[in-house]
Design a protein around this motif. Structure first.
Motif, PDB file in Angstrom:
ATOM      1  N   LEU A 141       9.506  -1.897   5.428  1.00 56.03           N
ATOM      2  CA  LEU A 141       9.192  -1.169   4.201  1.00 56.03           C
ATOM      3  C   LEU A 141       8.987  -2.122   3.027  1.00 56.03           C
ATOM      4  N   THR A 142       7.939  -1.871   2.264  1.00 50.32           N
ATOM      5  CA  THR A 142       7.689  -2.604   1.026  1.00 50.32           C
ATOM      6  C   THR A 142       7.685  -1.608  -0.124  1.00 50.32           C
ATOM      7  N   ARG A 143       8.177  -2.039  -1.278  1.00 53.54           N
ATOM      8  CA  ARG A 143       8.161  -1.210  -2.480  1.00 53.54           C
ATOM      9  C   ARG A 143       7.403  -1.923  -3.588  1.00 53.54           C
ATOM     10  N   LYS A 144       6.631  -1.158  -4.348  1.00 52.10           N
ATOM     11  CA  LYS A 144       6.085  -1.658  -5.599  1.00 52.10           C
ATOM     12  C   LYS A 144       6.569  -0.744  -6.707  1.00 52.10           C
ATOM     13  N   ILE A 145       6.871  -1.335  -7.846  1.00 54.30           N
ATOM     14  CA  ILE A 145       7.586  -0.631  -8.913  1.00 54.30           C
ATOM     15  C   ILE A 145       6.848  -0.764 -10.235  1.00 54.30           C
ATOM     16  N   GLU A 177       6.559   3.420  -2.028  1.00 52.01           N
ATOM     17  CA  GLU A 177       7.151   2.928  -0.795  1.00 52.01           C
ATOM     18  C   GLU A 177       6.141   3.089   0.334  1.00 52.01           C
ATOM     19  N   TYR A 178       5.947   2.036   1.118  1.00 51.04           N
ATOM     20  CA  TYR A 178       4.934   2.081   2.162  1.00 51.04           C
ATOM     21  C   TYR A 178       5.233   1.057   3.249  1.00 51.04           C
ATOM     22  N   SER A 179       4.496   1.146   4.348  1.00 54.48           N
ATOM     23  CA  SER A 179       4.698   0.247   5.476  1.00 54.48           C
ATOM     24  C   SER A 179       4.427  -1.200   5.086  1.00 54.48           C
ATOM     25  N   SER A 180       5.286  -2.112   5.534  1.00 48.24           N
ATOM     26  CA  SER A 180       5.087  -3.533   5.255  1.00 48.24           C
ATOM     27  C   SER A 180       3.836  -4.078   5.930  1.00 48.24           C
ATOM     28  N   TYR A 202       0.164   7.635   7.829  1.00 43.12           N
ATOM     29  CA  TYR A 202      -0.680   7.173   8.920  1.00 43.12           C
ATOM     30  C   TYR A 202      -0.893   8.244   9.994  1.00 43.12           C
ATOM     31  N   SER A 203       0.163   8.992  10.294  1.00 43.61           N
ATOM     32  CA  SER A 203       0.054   9.994  11.354  1.00 43.61           C
ATOM     33  C   SER A 203       0.861  11.230  10.984  1.00 43.61           C
ATOM     34  N   ALA A 204       0.336  12.407  11.363  1.00 43.34           N
ATOM     35  CA  ALA A 204       1.003  13.669  11.062  1.00 43.34           C
ATOM     36  C   ALA A 204       2.376  13.708  11.717  1.00 43.34           C
ATOM     37  N   SER A 212       5.814   4.905   7.031  1.00 41.09           N
ATOM     38  CA  SER A 212       4.636   5.389   7.750  1.00 41.09           C
ATOM     39  C   SER A 212       3.445   5.586   6.820  1.00 41.09           C
ATOM     40  N   TYR A 213       3.590   5.168   5.570  1.00 35.68           N
ATOM     41  CA  TYR A 213       2.522   5.337   4.591  1.00 35.68           C
ATOM     42  C   TYR A 213       1.775   4.025   4.353  1.00 35.68           C
ATOM     43  N   GLY A 214       0.531   4.164   3.906  1.00 39.08           N
ATOM     44  CA  GLY A 214      -0.275   3.014   3.562  1.00 39.08           C
ATOM     45  C   GLY A 214      -1.346   3.404   2.568  1.00 39.08           C
ATOM     46  N   ALA A 215      -2.226   2.464   2.251  1.00 37.91           N
ATOM     47  CA  ALA A 215      -3.278   2.713   1.268  1.00 37.91           C
ATOM     48  C   ALA A 215      -4.317   3.681   1.810  1.00 37.91           C
TER      49      ALA A 215
END
Length: 243
Positions: A141-145, A177-180, A202-204, A212-215
């Motif tokens: 997991l990566t976070r940007k703030i 918050e999103y996938s590294s 990314y997937s239902a 599991s999230y991304g751009a």
């Protein structure tokens, strides 16, 4: 000397040794941030040392992180606030560690309970500052703030301000918050607009898993106006300046 210390930390396989080397870095930075040249000097060719200065030249941030072999990620941050009318600069020293628990969006943090991040951009915001940061403390997991940095009347340091408006919700900061494994951009498009990739799962069936999230294929952002950050979705990519 600093480059050598950072290189030795990077290639060391011993956490005790990493922290000992980092103590040497902190001693050097302690001396540097109190020097008369801290606002005019910039280290060059130091890959692992972040150095940013506000456009009004009143605040400088120096920060770095140390990945430990046990999986912990420690952050170290110095904020130097320029003294007014001949007064000495004020230095704030922060340290924090990655936490698997999400960074809260409804509270303020102080220098005592700082969440830990690397700040890479700063912009004046009324009497405060907006900072953009990243927390890469997990292999999943990566976070940007997006956060607001302010100073209390007594000089105390605060992170967070209840000025982020997103629909019917008002927050003290924005945390993505999103996938590294994904690359998500977050930047100042101008002094009045922050732009970032819209996050999509990314997937239902994994909507409750931030890793599991991304751009996605669109952009969201915040418009800055009179001390308020107002969320905007589906920003026209043609109006986004490439940086």
């Amino acid at each position: 000397i600093l480059q050598n210390l950072y290189d030795r930390i990077l290639f060391s396989s011993n956490d005790v040794e990493k922290l000992r080397l980092n103590d040497s870095i902190r001693i050097l930075i302690d001396s540097y941030v109190t020097s008369d040249s801290v606002f005019t000097h910039r280290f060059t060719h130091l890959r692992y040392l972040g150095q940013i200065k506000s456009p009004d030249s009143k605040l400088k941030i120096i920060n770095w992180n140390v990945f430990l072999r046990d999986g912990n990620n420690k952050y170290f941050c110095y904020l130097i606030r320029k003294g007014e009318k001949g007064k000495e600069n004020r230095v704030y020293k922060l340290s924090g560690s990655h936490n698997d628990k999400t960074i809260k969006t409804n509270i303020s943090y102080s220098e005592r309970d700082w969440y830990g991040a690397l700040y890479y951009a700063i912009q004046p915001f009324k009497k405060d500052y907006i900072v953009l940061g990243i927390d890469q403390g997990s292999s999943f997991l990566t976070r940007k703030i997006i956060d607001v940095l302010s100073f209390a009347a007594d000089g105390g340091l605060l992170f967070g301000k209840n000025c982020f408006i997103k629909g019917s919700e008002t927050k003290s900061r924005e945390v993505l918050e999103y996938s590294s494994e994904s690359v998500v951009s977050l930047r100042f498009n101008s002094s009045k607009l922050i732009v970032f990739d819209h996050l999509e799962v990314y997937s239902a069936g994994h909507e409750n898993n931030p890793d599991s999230y991304g751009a996605g294929l669109s952009f969201d952002g915040y418009k800055l106006n009179k001390g308020i950050c107002e969320f905007v979705s589906n920003i026209d990519a043609k109006n986004i300046r490439k940086k």
